[in-house]
Design a protein around this motif. Sequence first.
Motif: not given
Length: 933
Positions: A738-767
């Motif tokens: 199968g295929n894994i698709t992942a979305f990585v973002y800066y959780d600025n308000n530290n609530n574990g949900i992508f919402d207002n104030g958060d931004q996509p993390a461009e060029g971030y390393l994930v292993m």
Amino acid sequence: MHYDLLRKIALVFLIPLAFIIIPAQGIPDVSMEVRSESGTPENNIIDLIVVLKNKDSVPFKGKIAIHTPQGFRAVSAGGIDAELDAGESVFLPVKVIVNNNAVAGEKKISFDLTDLQHRTVAEKSITFNIAENNALRITAENPVLYINNTKDSVEVRARVSNLGNTRQNVTVVFKIPEIAQGNVFIEKKGSIAVEKDTVFIFRFMPSGPLAKSSQFSIDIAGFRDPEKEIFGNASVAVQNVASTQRYQDLQNNSFSSYKKNSITAGYRRVGNNLNMYQLIGSGGFNLPSGYVFLRGNIYTMNNQSEPVVTNTYITYRRKNSEYTLGNISKIMEMSMFGRGAEYAVTSSDKDKKLEVGFVDQTFSLVERNSFLKYGYGFFARGSMGMQNAARNMSATYVFRNDPYENARHNLLGTDMQYSFNKDWNMMAKVYSGLSVYENINVTKPSLAVESQYSGIINKFNLNGNYFYSTDYYPGNRRGMLQIQQNISTNVIKDYNIYTNILISDFSPKFYFYDNNLESNTTRVDTGINFPKKGNFGFALSLQYQNEKSNTYNNFFNTGINQDSKQLKAQRITDYMTWSSPDHKHSSVLGIEAGLAQYPDIDQLKYQMKATGNYSYKWLNFNFMYQYGSYFLSEYAFSRIFNENNPYKKLSLSAFVNENFFDQKLTATSGFTYTDDILYGKSPSGFINLKYSGKLYGVYLNTSWFHYSSRELNNNLLTIEAGITLNLKSNTLDPGKKGNITAFVYYDNNNNGIFDNGDQPAEGYLVMLNTISFRTDSKGNLNYKGLPYGKYALKQIIQKGWYYNEAEIDMNRHNYALQIPLHQNGTVQGKIDYEFNAKTALDFDPKIGGIIFNIYKRDELLQRVITDDNGEFISFLESGDYKIELNENSLPANTYVERTSSEAKVEAGKIISLEPFIIRVKEKKIRVRKFGNE
């Protein structure tokens, strides 16, 4: 009559022993000797010479396996291929590397010679006294490197440290695993002073297929000049961090492997009239569940109405099952070749396997003749203990309908292997046959047994090989008795004596073929190998040979007389060997001489043979001169042309092999001249060229043969050319994917949900497991063709942000997840020196390279190293840490009073530690006071 009696006696002894004695299938008569310059290695390298001698009258192909103790490693880790002509001797150099962790003392290195059927032919061992040597050390400055696209260059840095007391000249070799053309080797040379380091830098641009790999390794090896002796090695892992990658299994096994796909088109012209066109290819591709692999070989010749398709099949593998349709080739006790189908299933632990199949015994896959015209058959084989080389067994049933004998053959048997200990092992094979001959209304039972053993008794090396089959046995070896016994031991230190005995009797019978063939041979070799003196070796032996057969009666004008003709011979043989001190040159000279009793001649006749070989790097030269017939076949053929003169043969050959243009172009050439009664004066030669590129390869092969014997005179020229295209290679996996698709973002308000104030993390390393990704401009990454299973999301702290580690259970075709990034804290620190310049001991004011260990809850989390300014920095998630200086990294004559600091890390904050003060030890000053006496 006495031979019939011999067969009966052997049958009485062998049948009861068949279940406890190991079977052997005509084990070749090849002797092996291991020689060494001394009992101790020099500069961490052990140089050995393996001497092989083929005492059989047929060529031999096999492999030498090298078994080394802990701390040792053979350069030829996959073994050494051995190929010898009849009566030929070869000298094979072997290098064994002694690593720094080798324990001093006597160590044994063992060598096993096996044939193409993986049967043991000879075993030898040699003992060395090892002393530890750590004069030089090589390390990779950056063990892990990252590339983001196919245009990224790679810079590899290897640091060599001289730990000895003399200046060292070294060569550092970088090995790049280029997929299309094999490994590429790059050399860098340098000179290193005592207790100094030198950094060797190599930059290269990976090829397209290599740059697209999820990861690959660059091996680095250091050699001491001018001897070119290896002193250490290291490796650098290069990881592709593209946002989209396809799964590649780096741990190959029988149901998951990396396939190099290619297609080759070739043309061959033989003589003036024959033209052949050929197309060969292989490749595989993954399916959502399992994979498909195909192989094809098709050729056609002029004036041929239809093409010939062989070795062509399609295989589908899913989980532990394998289905194959096309050309089937099964080498068994009754081998089967032709078009058909096969199914195989392996247990999950890879220890048991079942194979069943049906074969229509037709050579070409597109043969126009009716189906089953040339016979058919089916087979079933079950194996147990496949993961245990010491104890395993299998059972086989084979059925074949043979239209040539008008018979239906059934064969049922078992193969067993058992090792009692490291010195004694046995194998056994028992097969029972039942043949039904329809036209003559005969049902014929048959039997075949094999045995083989090897062991040691009081320093005597013993191995025996036995085979017997009844005259109408339908297997591959019909009507055969063969007994072989070998004994060897060392006497008076390095003097080795041996005795080899071979007895064979061949008398197959057929109901459809009236001529009763009989042929038997007895041969005894006994001799001594003398200890090597300097660069010279010597061996002396006695030979007895008795050959008897009715196969060549037509050459003796005997008509239908079936009486066997006999040849007896007694010979003395000696072989002398020499090799240069650097082992680049080597040679061998052998002389055999004796008396022979030929058929129809009362008096004994003189015979002799001289052989020689010289080799140097890319050059190999051989010669052979023979006077007198060594075998009945030679004597019979000579009688056709000349009844008075003895048989004579002269053979000369020379071969060269060299690589050019960084191993891309390989040139092989050779010339042979033969002169005897049968072939006359026959020179021949060949030139082969092969170029291997990244995307394609080309080859050109030419050969010429001239035949001149009496009235016959002929020349044959063959030219072959072709081109190979290297296609995209795949990692084939039999499971669901199968295929894994992942979305990585800066959780600025530290609530574990992508919402207002958060931004996509461009060029971030994930292993994921060991594979690294760099997110695209939208913060996404994609991992395609991933087998079902569990995968670890491993933490990589960077740019002041981190994500929590987790385990992903890949159990569906499309798996989507979000990875929130949390801001971490920063810890920074530095070192300073404090000392009295007048009283301080001599020291090296080292600033960079001081090591600090960072602990969390007494668990080592990471290591950081000071830069050229004496500073270090670390990004950590919130929590309490201890930062401890590693005193082993301090310069000589220095110390610290405070070795650790505590730090409480908070998200988004920078913690600056108090400097770590490095102090210098002071000189001891003796003070004398003077006063009144």
